[in-house]
Design an enzyme around this catalytic site. Structure first.
Site, PDB file in Angstrom:
ATOM      1  N   LYS A 199     -44.087 -37.695   2.476  1.00  0.00           N
ATOM      2  CA  LYS A 199     -42.883 -36.874   2.354  1.00  0.00           C
ATOM      3  C   LYS A 199     -42.704 -36.177   3.691  1.00  0.00           C
ATOM      4  O   LYS A 199     -43.538 -35.365   4.104  1.00  0.00           O
ATOM      5  CB  LYS A 199     -42.987 -35.851   1.226  1.00  0.00           C
ATOM      6  N   TYR A 250     -47.820 -34.953   2.558  1.00  0.00           N
ATOM      7  CA  TYR A 250     -46.679 -34.049   2.669  1.00  0.00           C
ATOM      8  C   TYR A 250     -46.783 -33.331   4.014  1.00  0.00           C
ATOM      9  O   TYR A 250     -47.639 -32.474   4.207  1.00  0.00           O
ATOM     10  CB  TYR A 250     -46.725 -33.061   1.507  1.00  0.00           C
TER      11      TYR A 250
END
Length: 313
Positions: A166, A138
């Site tokens: 992400k 992330y």
């Protein structure tokens, strides 16, 4: 490299429902998860930014995973956020997520301490080595203060369990480079970039807005994959007013998502402090934007955009 979808294409960064008194609402989580899957999500991400992970306990995180896996785990992958500022804690959360039935983990860059890139890389390798689940990195430097630099991403791509990202870095050039030079599946974490990232080889999205608009966001990917780029663009542009109200109007997406879910009669409940609930005018604007999007309906794929060029004759 060919685009892969290790966790699906259309993923929702699901809110964590709470009861009116602020306790974890596992029944609400089951209901919301089932609704999201019915409406087009083919993956769910729990305990991320939208899921208020900094204010939920380890026990609550495990209970949430179990509830959602029980509701939808045989239909879609459930990815559990395990990000903390402490590597040992993140490894422990990854192991707990695996025991609770998660299909993968989401690991954010350690925040506040702002580690240099070798330490960032070591952090993620420790998490990937510490559990048996595939890992989604992330990258959200606006919150953590530290970027996962493209060169670091490319080194981490060699780990057999680090499979996805992400992407909230707002660096399309850097993302396009890593997509081109690795097998990492890139998921847009910023709804306004869902289509642009998909166009350069992204795998799909992990979306806060999908809590209330999973279908319209999924349609954009479907149109693009069908080769109808004009329709994909039109559908993308149609979602932008709601995206602006939810993600760019000054409040965290968790606050706006829960306000709109509550107004729609769906499980959400309050936010936990230090977040504060949206006020009535904000909620009314959110509902109006959602209603405009919902009123658009589904368009026939054959409808074409007019040529935007002023030089067209």
């Amino acid at each position: 490299m060919p685009t892969s979808h290790p966790f699906g294409r259309a993923l929702c960064a699901m809110v964590t429902p709470f009861t009116d008194d602020g306790a974890l609402d596992t029944g609400g989580a089951r209901k919301l998860a089932a609704l999201l899957v019915d409406e087009g999500c083919d993956g769910l991400v729990l305990s991320g930014t939208t899921g208020e992970s900094p204010t939920t306990t380890d026990a609550e995180k495990s209970a949430l995973i179990r509830a959602v896996v029980e509701a939808v785990g045989d239909r879609v992958p459930v990815v559990a956020g395990v990000g903390t500022a402490d590597t040992r804690h993140s490894v422990a959360l990854a192991r707990a997520a695996e025991e609770a039935g998660a299909a993968g983990v989401l690991a954010v860059t350690p925040y506040y301490s702002r580690p240099p890139q070798p330490a960032v890389e070591a952090h993620f390798r420790r998490i990937a080595d510490g559990c048996g689940l595939p890992v989604m990195l992330y990258d959200i430097p606006g919150r953590t203060g530290t970027r996962i630099e493209p060169d670091t991403m490319l080194r981490l791509a060699g780990h057999p369990r680090i499979v996805a990202v992400k992407d909230c870095a707002y660096d399309l050039m850097g993302s396009a480079r890593v997509i081109a030079e690795s097998d990492l599946a890139y998921y847009s974490g910023c709804e306004e970039l869902n289509l642009p990232l998909r166009a350069v080889g992204g795998a799909g999205f992990v979306s806060t807005v999908a809590n209330v608009a999973a279908g319209p966001l999924r349609e954009i990917l479907d149109a693009h994959e069908a080769g109808d780029n004009a329709r994909a663009l039109r559908l993308h542009q149609r979602t932008l007013p709601l995206v602006r109200e939810m993600m760019a109007a000054g409040l965290p997406g968790t606050v706006t998502a829960k306000a709109l879910l509550g107004a729609l009669g769906r499980p959400a409940g309050p936010v936990r402090e230090p977040l504060q609930a949206a006020d009535t005018p904000t909620t009314e604007r959110l509902v109006a934007a959602w209603e405009r999007l919902a009123a658009g309906g589904r368009e026939p794929a054959s409808r074409a955009l007019p040529d935007p060029s002023p030089f067209n004759s």
